[in-house]
Structure formats: structure tokens, C-alpha cells
Design a protein around this motif. Structure first.
Motif, PDB file in Angstrom:
ATOM      1  N   VAL A 250      10.710 -22.974  -5.679  1.00  0.00           N
ATOM      2  CA  VAL A 250       9.625 -22.090  -6.150  1.00  0.00           C
ATOM      3  C   VAL A 250       8.507 -22.907  -6.800  1.00  0.00           C
ATOM      4  CG1 VAL A 250       9.040 -20.291  -7.817  1.00  0.00           C
ATOM      5  CG2 VAL A 250      11.097 -20.061  -6.409  1.00  0.00           C
ATOM      6  N   VAL A 251       8.879 -23.842  -7.692  1.00  0.00           N
ATOM      7  CA  VAL A 251       7.868 -24.668  -8.370  1.00  0.00           C
ATOM      8  C   VAL A 251       7.089 -25.505  -7.349  1.00  0.00           C
ATOM      9  CG1 VAL A 251       7.518 -26.575  -9.982  1.00  0.00           C
ATOM     10  CG2 VAL A 251       9.139 -24.746 -10.542  1.00  0.00           C
ATOM     11  N   SER A 252       7.802 -26.106  -6.401  1.00  0.00           N
ATOM     12  CA  SER A 252       7.145 -26.934  -5.379  1.00  0.00           C
ATOM     13  C   SER A 252       6.216 -26.099  -4.509  1.00  0.00           C
ATOM     14  CB  SER A 252       8.197 -27.624  -4.501  1.00  0.00           C
ATOM     15  OG  SER A 252       9.015 -28.473  -5.264  1.00  0.00           O
ATOM     16  N   LEU A 253       6.620 -24.864  -4.202  1.00  0.00           N
ATOM     17  CA  LEU A 253       5.774 -23.994  -3.383  1.00  0.00           C
ATOM     18  C   LEU A 253       4.489 -23.612  -4.118  1.00  0.00           C
ATOM     19  CD1 LEU A 253       8.187 -21.549  -1.535  1.00  0.00           C
ATOM     20  CD2 LEU A 253       6.774 -23.354  -0.556  1.00  0.00           C
ATOM     21  N   VAL A 254       4.612 -23.341  -5.403  1.00  0.00           N
ATOM     22  CA  VAL A 254       3.409 -23.028  -6.191  1.00  0.00           C
ATOM     23  C   VAL A 254       2.443 -24.212  -6.175  1.00  0.00           C
ATOM     24  CG1 VAL A 254       2.553 -22.556  -8.518  1.00  0.00           C
ATOM     25  CG2 VAL A 254       4.573 -21.338  -7.664  1.00  0.00           C
ATOM     26  N   LEU A 255       2.983 -25.415  -6.384  1.00  0.00           N
ATOM     27  CA  LEU A 255       2.141 -26.621  -6.350  1.00  0.00           C
ATOM     28  C   LEU A 255       1.585 -26.870  -4.951  1.00  0.00           C
ATOM     29  CD1 LEU A 255       4.317 -28.997  -8.568  1.00  0.00           C
ATOM     30  CD2 LEU A 255       2.170 -27.861  -9.201  1.00  0.00           C
ATOM     31  N   PHE A 256       2.396 -26.569  -3.931  1.00  0.00           N
ATOM     32  CA  PHE A 256       1.959 -26.756  -2.545  1.00  0.00           C
ATOM     33  C   PHE A 256       0.771 -25.843  -2.227  1.00  0.00           C
ATOM     34  CE2 PHE A 256       2.350 -25.141   1.881  1.00  0.00           C
ATOM     35  CZ  PHE A 256       2.024 -26.306   2.556  1.00  0.00           C
TER      36      PHE A 256
END
Length: 478
Positions: A238-244
Motif C-alpha cells: 500500500v505504501v509503495s503504491l501511494v509513492l508510485f
């Protein structure tokens, strides 16, 4: 513009479409062939159910990682290179699986297969968008719908027949000549239709995409068995997707161009597809469980019950595509979602003593509704995009549908289990087999009721769909 138009007019659409569809059919058929063989593989390789499940989890994991970068790969490789490379990877993985001396080799083969099949569908959809004008895409996308539904419907039944008379290895042996034929046919007839632009490779975006989609798919695939580790992977995802997503909006060369969402019909179509996929995956996971655990059917018998619906859906998809070209989306999608909602409501009222014929009719009706929805909605959204956005539009759609399917599976299994437990908590004799069965049906009824709510939301949204095309100047961009 004249040279480009002349080139497109010289392209032979029929052979290109057939070449791509053969490859997609082989790859998608293989996905569902293995499902019924999992119990045989547990005994053959002496592994646990948790271990054998990695054949499915790893497959979904690789596809989930690959989907977002397909737009980037489309910019670096020609149509022929993408498709022939994907099919060659798929063939290599199939050979490894067929002759695997151990479970590790079988898992390696499945990962290589997934790397190939994960690229085939985006190539297919992008090519259709390039070679067919917007007013004729419905029929072509309908053919894709035939493959997408016919192959999964045929898979479990065919798998049951093969395993009943031959070993599980024949599930791969029989796919090998089909894959070779697809490669040879495509080598002869497939021509390049997209432009190689060689965009800059945005490495941080690829890393974030891999962590995001990979973490999310792995976390959901591990489910309750993964314990706290599943939650860690999902949190990383989830965190990586937000940053992505944030990075795609600020860099000049995003690997997924989210500016596709500035086109309102594309945005609406994508939301509807996500909701429909959640509903569909809920049904796809709950109904086989009901057939096998409540009605006590064998895997093969359950496959036979589900076969007519899949075949009807596949046969109707090209018809619905033609009707879409003629009448537009609203006259198909809204009635289709209404049919699906009614069927899911009836599923929520199933008992432990339903007849097989009743289930066959309901499931067939559900997939008739599905044939009126999936490709018309996809085509409506993609038609509004300018040509240079096609790879990004299809990659975003495919990725979000994949994630929605994974979320739908995890969420609705959880709802079913909690509903079953709630029933048993109020039972006078929760360990009695009849009560366990009633609890299972009660849990499924709760899950189907939630799926109905999701279906009704998509039904309301479909009222705002309308036929749109990209402006002429934007169609020729890129």
C-alpha cells in the motif's frame, strides 16, 4: 498522416487478430487447467496444501508485477517482438513444467509461464486498438471476450477429463504443440503495428511498482495462513503504491500515465470494471466452494456444472461486440448489470438442497449478463483515449482489474468465514455436520449479499455511460 493511414489500410487485420487470439487462448486455458490438479500434485510431490498453493500465488504475483510495466515494454519492443517473446517464454515454462523432476522445477516453470502470459493480453488489446477504428472495435473486442471466457470455462472440465485418464503432466504436454503452433502462426502472419519510441526507463517507478503490486498480491494471496507476514507485505504494498502513484504524477516519463483519468468515460469505465471484477471473483470463488462443500459434487462434476455458462458467455461475446458497435454501451451494460444483480441476489438465497439444473441456469444467466458488460465497458473507456495513451490505458485497466480480483477473493472469503462462524456461534450443536453445512451456506449468503451491494453500485454508475471517441487530432497523436 497520409503515410500512416496508408500503412494502416494495408494491414491485414484478420490474420493478425487470429494470431493474437490463438496465443491468448493457449495462455488463458493453461491458467485454469492446473486448478483441479492441485490435489494430485500434493500427493505426487509430497508437499503441503500451503506449498502447492504457491503454484497459483507465484503465478498471480508475477502477472501483478508485470502488468504495470507493459506500457513501458510496448514502447521499447515491436508488436512481433513482444508477442513472440511472450509466447516463447510461455512455451519454455510449459516444457519445464511438463518434465519437472521436482516441485521446485514445477514452480520455476509456472513463474516463467506467468512472465509470458502476463504480456500476451496487453499486447492483444493494444494491437486491437491500433488496427481497428473506434466504430469497429466492439466486434474485435468481442472476439477477445470469447477467448477470455471460453478458455477458463473449458479449462476445469478438460483438466478433469485429462487427469481421470492420464497423469497431470499431460496438462502441460498437450499445451506444448498449441504454443508451438501459435508461435509459428504469429511468425508468419503477425506484423508490427505500434511505434517503438524507446521511452526513458524510470527505475524508481519500476521498483515502487514491483514492491507495490507485488506486496499487495503476495499479501492477499498468502491470506490468513501468512499471518502477520501477510499484513507486513500488504502494508509495504500500500505504501509503495501511494509513492508510485505520486511519482507517476510528478515525473516527465511515467511508466503508467495516470493522465488517462482526465478522460471522464475512461475513468467511469475503469471504476465499473473494478466493481464488476470484485463481484465476478466473489462468485468465481464462492460458487465452486458451494458446489463441492454444500452440494458435495466432485471437482469434475463442479466443472461440468459451470461449463455451460462459460460456453454461452464465450459464444455471446462477439455478438455483444457487434451490438455495441451498433447501439453503444448503455443499452447493453445497464441491462447486463441488472441481470447480474438479480442472479447474485438469488445466489444469496441458496440452500443446501438446490438442484444442479437450477445452479446451471443461474450461472449461465450471470455470464450472459457478464458478456453484455465486460468488453462493452472496456471498449467505451479505451475509445476516448488518444492513440499515444493506448498502452497506458490498457495497462492501468488490466492492473486494477487484477488487483480488484485479488482483493475480491480475499475479502469475500473472509466475509464467508466470519458469516459461517457467526452462525455456528448461535448454534446449539455447532460441531454437527448438518450445522457446519448450514453455517457454510449462511456465510456464503452473507458474502453474496455484500457482492450484490457492489453490483448495485456498478449498475447505478452504468446509467452515466455513453459512447465517446477521442477528438480526431488526439487520435493521431503520438
Amino acid at each position: 498522416m497520409t503515410n500512416s493511414t496508408k500503412t494502416m489500410q494495408e494491414i491485414k487485420r484478420g490474420p493478425i487478430t487470429v494470431a493474437l487470439i490463438i496465443g491468448a487462448f493457449v495462455a488463458i486455458l493453461n491458467e485454469t487447467l492446473l486448478n483441479i490438479a492441485l490435489s494430485d500434485l500434493i500427493h505426487y510431490f509430497h508437499v503441503t496444501p500451503t506449498t502447492v498453493q504457491w503454484l497459483t500465488t507465484a503465478y498471480l504475483l508475477v502477472i501483478g508485477i508485470l502488468m504495470p510495466v507493459t506500457a513501458l515494454l510496448t514502447g521499447w519492443f515491436t508488436t512481433r517482438q513482444m508477442f513472440l517473446g511472450a509466447m516463447s517464454l510461455f512455451l519454455l515454462g510449459t516444457v519445464i513444467c511438463g518434465f519437472a523432476p521436482s516441485f521446485s522445477f514445477l514452480l520455476l516453470g509456472r513463474i516463467i509461464q506467468a512472465a509470458g502470459s502476463g504480456l500476451i493480453l496487453p499486447v492483444l488489446m493494444n494491437t486491437i486498438l491500433f488496427i481497428y477504428p473506434p466504430e469497429k472495435r466492439g466486434g474485435a473486442m468481442g472476439l477477445i471476450g470469447l477467448v477470455l471466457m471460453f478458455a477458463p470455462a473449458l479449462g476445469p472440465t478438460l483438466s478433469g477429463l485429462i487427469i481421470a485418464s492420464l497423469s497431470w503432466r499431460w496438462l502441460f504436454y498437450l499445451v506444448i504443440p498449441l504454443a508451438i503452433f501459435s508461435i509459428l502462426f504469429a511468425a508468419r502472419f503477425l506484423t508490427n503495428v505500434s511505434e517503438v519510441t524507446r521511452p526513458k526507463v524510470e527505475v524508481p517507478s519500476i521498483i515502487l511498482s514491483t514492491l507495490g503490486f507485488g506486496g499487495l498480491v503476495y499479501g492477499m494471496g498468502s491470506g490468513a495462513e501468512g499471518g502477520w507476514l501477510s499484513l507486513v507485505f500488504m502494508a509495504i504494498g500500500v505504501v509503495s503504491l501511494v509513492l508510485f502513484v505520486w511519482r507517476q504524477l510528478v515525473v516527465s516519463n511515467p511508466i503508467l500515465d495516470f493522465r488517462a483519468f482526465k478522460y471522464p468515460m475512461y475513468t467511469l469505465a475503469t471504476i465499473i470494471l473494478i466493481l464488476v471484477m470484485v463481484t465476478l471473483f466473489a462468485t468465481m470463488i464462492l460458487l465452486p466452494l458451494y458446489l463441492q462443500r454444500a452440494l458435495l459434487l466432485s471437482s469434475f462434476a463442479a466443472g461440468v456444472v459451470l461449463l455451460p455458462g462459460g460456453l454461452i458467455n464465450g459464444l455471446l461475446s462477439p455478438v455483444m461486440g457487434k451490438l455495441f458497435d451498433k447501439f453503444g454501451p448503455r443499452w447493453l451494460v445497464t441491462p447486463g448489470l441488472l441481470i447480474m444483480s438479480v442472479v447474485i441476489w438469488l445466489f444469496s438465497r441458496l440452500t443446501v438442497s438446490e438442484s444442479m439444473l437450477y445452479i446451471i441456469i443461474l450461472y449461465a444467466a450471470l455470464l450472459i449478463g457478464m458478456s453484455m458488460v465486460m468488453m462493452p465497458v472496456s471498449t467505451t473507456g479505451l475509445n476516448q483515449l488518444p492513440k499515444h495513451m493506448y498502452p497506458h490505458g490498457t495497462a492501468i485497466m488490466n492492473t486494477l482489474q487484477q488487483v480488484a480480483g485479488g482483493i475480491g477473493t480475499a475479502v469475500f472469503i473472509g466475509i464467508m468465514v466470519s458469516g459461517q462462524q457467526a452462525y455456528l456461534n448461535h448454534s446449539a450443536n455447532p460441531e454437527a455436520p448438518s450445522q457446519v453445512l448450514q453455517g457454510l451456506v449462511a456465510g456464503m449468503s452473507r458474502a453474496f449479499f455484500i457482492a450484490l451491494a457492489v453490483g448495485v453500485v456498478s449498475l447505478v454508475l452504468s446509467l452515466f455511460l455513453k459512447r465517446t471517441f477521442a477528438p480526431k487530432e488526439e487520435q493521431s497523436e503520438g
